[in-house]
Motif scaffolding. Structure first.
Motif, PDB file in Angstrom:
ATOM      1  N   SER A  95      36.879  35.681  32.694  1.00  0.00           N
ATOM      2  CA  SER A  95      38.069  35.203  33.423  1.00  0.00           C
ATOM      3  C   SER A  95      38.496  33.832  32.917  1.00  0.00           C
ATOM      4  O   SER A  95      39.692  33.535  32.841  1.00  0.00           O
ATOM      5  CB  SER A  95      37.801  35.161  34.930  1.00  0.00           C
ATOM      6  OG  SER A  95      36.909  34.139  35.299  1.00  0.00           O
ATOM      7  N   MET A  96      37.538  32.993  32.570  1.00  0.00           N
ATOM      8  CA  MET A  96      37.865  31.688  32.010  1.00  0.00           C
ATOM      9  C   MET A  96      38.569  31.833  30.675  1.00  0.00           C
ATOM     10  O   MET A  96      39.575  31.159  30.393  1.00  0.00           O
ATOM     11  CB  MET A  96      36.589  30.853  31.871  1.00  0.00           C
ATOM     12  CG  MET A  96      36.780  29.461  31.290  1.00  0.00           C
ATOM     13  SD  MET A  96      36.831  29.405  29.475  1.00  0.00           S
ATOM     14  CE  MET A  96      35.164  29.906  29.059  1.00  0.00           C
ATOM     15  N   LEU A  97      38.059  32.757  29.836  1.00  0.00           N
ATOM     16  CA  LEU A  97      38.686  32.944  28.528  1.00  0.00           C
ATOM     17  C   LEU A  97      40.056  33.611  28.648  1.00  0.00           C
ATOM     18  O   LEU A  97      40.951  33.356  27.837  1.00  0.00           O
ATOM     19  CB  LEU A  97      37.744  33.726  27.613  1.00  0.00           C
ATOM     20  CG  LEU A  97      36.491  32.939  27.171  1.00  0.00           C
ATOM     21  CD1 LEU A  97      35.509  33.844  26.446  1.00  0.00           C
ATOM     22  CD2 LEU A  97      36.879  31.749  26.302  1.00  0.00           C
ATOM     23  N   LYS A  98      40.249  34.452  29.641  1.00  0.00           N
ATOM     24  CA  LYS A  98      41.594  34.985  29.898  1.00  0.00           C
ATOM     25  C   LYS A  98      42.555  33.845  30.205  1.00  0.00           C
ATOM     26  O   LYS A  98      43.711  33.850  29.763  1.00  0.00           O
ATOM     27  CB  LYS A  98      41.571  35.968  31.066  1.00  0.00           C
ATOM     28  CG  LYS A  98      41.101  37.357  30.722  1.00  0.00           C
ATOM     29  CD  LYS A  98      41.251  38.318  31.880  1.00  0.00           C
ATOM     30  CE  LYS A  98      42.708  38.638  32.161  1.00  0.00           C
ATOM     31  NZ  LYS A  98      42.851  39.735  33.146  1.00  0.00           N
ATOM     32  N   GLN A  99      42.094  32.884  30.962  1.00  0.00           N
ATOM     33  CA  GLN A  99      42.914  31.722  31.289  1.00  0.00           C
ATOM     34  C   GLN A  99      43.305  30.957  30.027  1.00  0.00           C
ATOM     35  O   GLN A  99      44.384  30.349  29.961  1.00  0.00           O
ATOM     36  CB  GLN A  99      42.151  30.813  32.254  1.00  0.00           C
ATOM     37  CG  GLN A  99      42.942  29.659  32.822  1.00  0.00           C
ATOM     38  CD  GLN A  99      42.122  28.833  33.806  1.00  0.00           C
ATOM     39  OE1 GLN A  99      41.085  29.281  34.302  1.00  0.00           O
ATOM     40  NE2 GLN A  99      42.587  27.628  34.084  1.00  0.00           N
TER      41      GLN A  99
END
Length: 490
Positions: A95-99
């Motif tokens: 989810s952090m990398l999607k951000q």
């Protein structure tokens, strides 16, 4: 959002039950692992890389959430019908990398639960990897020794015939009437069990748990490696023009060890050695795919394992008898399930051509640190309780610093804890047998505190607790402080 120069692709190759001494670049000579040895030669080989736990579900939970597993009481070895243990909305590595603008995908072993309880395998599955940060997901529900023995593509069982619905139970008192089991029908087994693994028979192999139905959806153990590899390579190909994160969770060398035809008999160590050779080939094929698409220069590739090794983990596959002089944990004591370093100190390789100089690093790093470290790399701020135990050790991961984290708390099984601080390892007193007789691995349990100096005693053979009582008191107090804390990330 950051610039593309600060957003390399990230691929994590995560083996299952692979030991510190199981591959050539860590000293193995009985099993050829040329592609992983090549990866090591092209990048950094860490000698102090740790999982947070000596079993799979807890360590995978830490890798994806940046949290010590004991913060979630459900982060224990899960049954195949357990609900998802990562809370939707929690900050995770994907989810952090999607951000940061990444496409995110998971392929392979999951074992972090699915659904919200009372899971219906025949419809749309809610609470999956798609709900904790992954854009794409092609997984097995739990492990290859647990039912249901099917692939989950997104939110549905792949290739399921609606006219043949799947039923699953882990209630030992409620096997499905009329269906053969490994316990009652050993004549139907092509690989016999040594302990456990005597419930439903799938593909001639006894599993944990009972299932019926879903015949068209059942996986084939011999083609599992290539099935997952094809999906991993496809993900790379389809996302080659934009930053991507791929969590490729290999199932080898977890039991049952059933290599594909090209690797059956490839080593002299029996099926366990053969599936490690197969795993090495899978890693090489993924690396070749990166080369084919011109992505290697801008891709961080990490290879590691979820915990230490085990030989007899429930099947009679000659892993013990044919191990010979091979030492799966290398110089380390213990293995899977153990509080000793053999349970959590694992191979860890990182390659990023042009940025990471090839070599060896003794920096103390852990899978739990990937979240904070890659957040720093991509310019994403971790807020609130996100990644509560994830340390930003990016300089160490990239080989730009010899210093990693100062300490790491690790878990054996069922909340039994150890603390490494510098070269000292402290294991607090635990009740229970000193050896897990089912797998013949030392647990680390002792009624007395244990203290080891890894700089002088990597095999943890000399307990120095009586010689350094002040060190025991300090480390014991620090471990209790960590266990009471809400987070350790500064």
């Amino acid at each position: 959002m950051t610039t593309s120069a600060q957003r390399p692709n990230i691929v994590i190759l995560y083996a299952d039950d692979l030991g510190f001494g199981d591959i050539g670049c860590y000293g193995a000579t009985a099993i050829a692992t040329p592609r992983l040895d090549q990866l090591a030669a092209q990048g950094l080989r860490f000698t102090n890389g740790y999982a947070t736990a000596a079993t799979c579900t807890p360590s995978r939970y830490s890798l994806l959430t940046g949290s010590y597993p004991w913060r979630n009481e459900r982060a224990r070895i899960l049954s195949g019908d357990a609900p998802l243990i990562i809370r939707p909305g929690l900050t995770t590595l994907p989810s952090m990398l999607k951000q940061a603008g990444y496409a995110t995908g998971v392929v392979g072993k999951w074992h972090l639960g699915l659904g919200r309880g009372d899971l219906d395998w025949n419809g749309e599955i809610l609470a999956t990897p798609l709900d904790v940060g992954f854009d794409e997901s092609f997984i097995m529900a739990a492990t290859n020794d647990r039912v249901p023995c099917v692939y989950i593509d997104g939110r549905r069982v792949a290739h399921l015939d609606p006219a043949d619905p799947i039923e699953v139970t882990y209630d030992p008192k409620r096997p499905f009437p009329g269906l053969p089991t490994g316990r009652d029908n050993p004549e139907l087994l092509r690989m016999k069990h040594s302990h456990g693994h005597d419930m439903s028979i799938v593909n001639g192999v006894g599993r944990i748990g009972y299932m019926r139905g879903g015949a068209a959806a059942l996986w084939n153990d011999e083609t599992m490696a290539e099935t997952f590899l094809e999906r991993a390579v496809s993900f790379v190909s389809r996302h080659r023009d934009h930053p991507f994160f791929l969590y490729y969770a290999l199932h080898q060398p977890h039991v049952p060890r059933i290599p594909g035809p090209r690797f059956a008999g490839a080593t002299g160590l029996g099926p366990r050695g053969d599936v490690i050779a197969e795993m090495d080939w899978c890693a090489g094929q993924l690396l070749d795919a990166l080369d084919h698409h011109g992505l290697s220069e801008n891709t961080i590739v990490i290879f590691s394992s979820d915990n230490g090794p085990v030989l007899d983990d429930g099947y009679q596959d000659d892993a013990v008898e044919r191990c010979g002089a091979h030492r799966p944990a290398g110089p380390l004591r213990g293995g899977k399930y153990s509080l000793y370093d053999g349970g959590t100190r694992v191979p860890l390789l990182l390659r990023w051509p042009g940025v990471v100089a090839p070599g060896e690093s003794a920096a103390l790093v852990s899978h739990v640190d990937f979240l904070a470290s890659f957040a720093a790399l991509t310019g994403v701020a971790l807020e609130g309780a996100g990644g509560p135990d994830s340390a930003n050790v990016l300089p160490a991961l990239l080989g730009h610093s010899r210093q990693g984290r100062s300490e790491i708390a690790t878990e054996g099984t069922w909340g039994r804890m150890a603390l490494r601080q510098g070269d000292w390892v402290f294991i607090r007193p635990h009740e229970g047998p000193p050896v897990n007789k089912s797998v013949n691995i030392e647990t680390g349990n002792s009624p007395e505190p244990q203290l080891y100096d890894l700089a002088a005693d990597i095999g943890q053979m000399r307990n120095q607790a009586a010689d350094y009582p002040e060190q025991v008191l300090a480390l014991s107090a620090r471990l209790e402080e960590i266990l009471r804390s809400a987070q350790t990330r500064a």
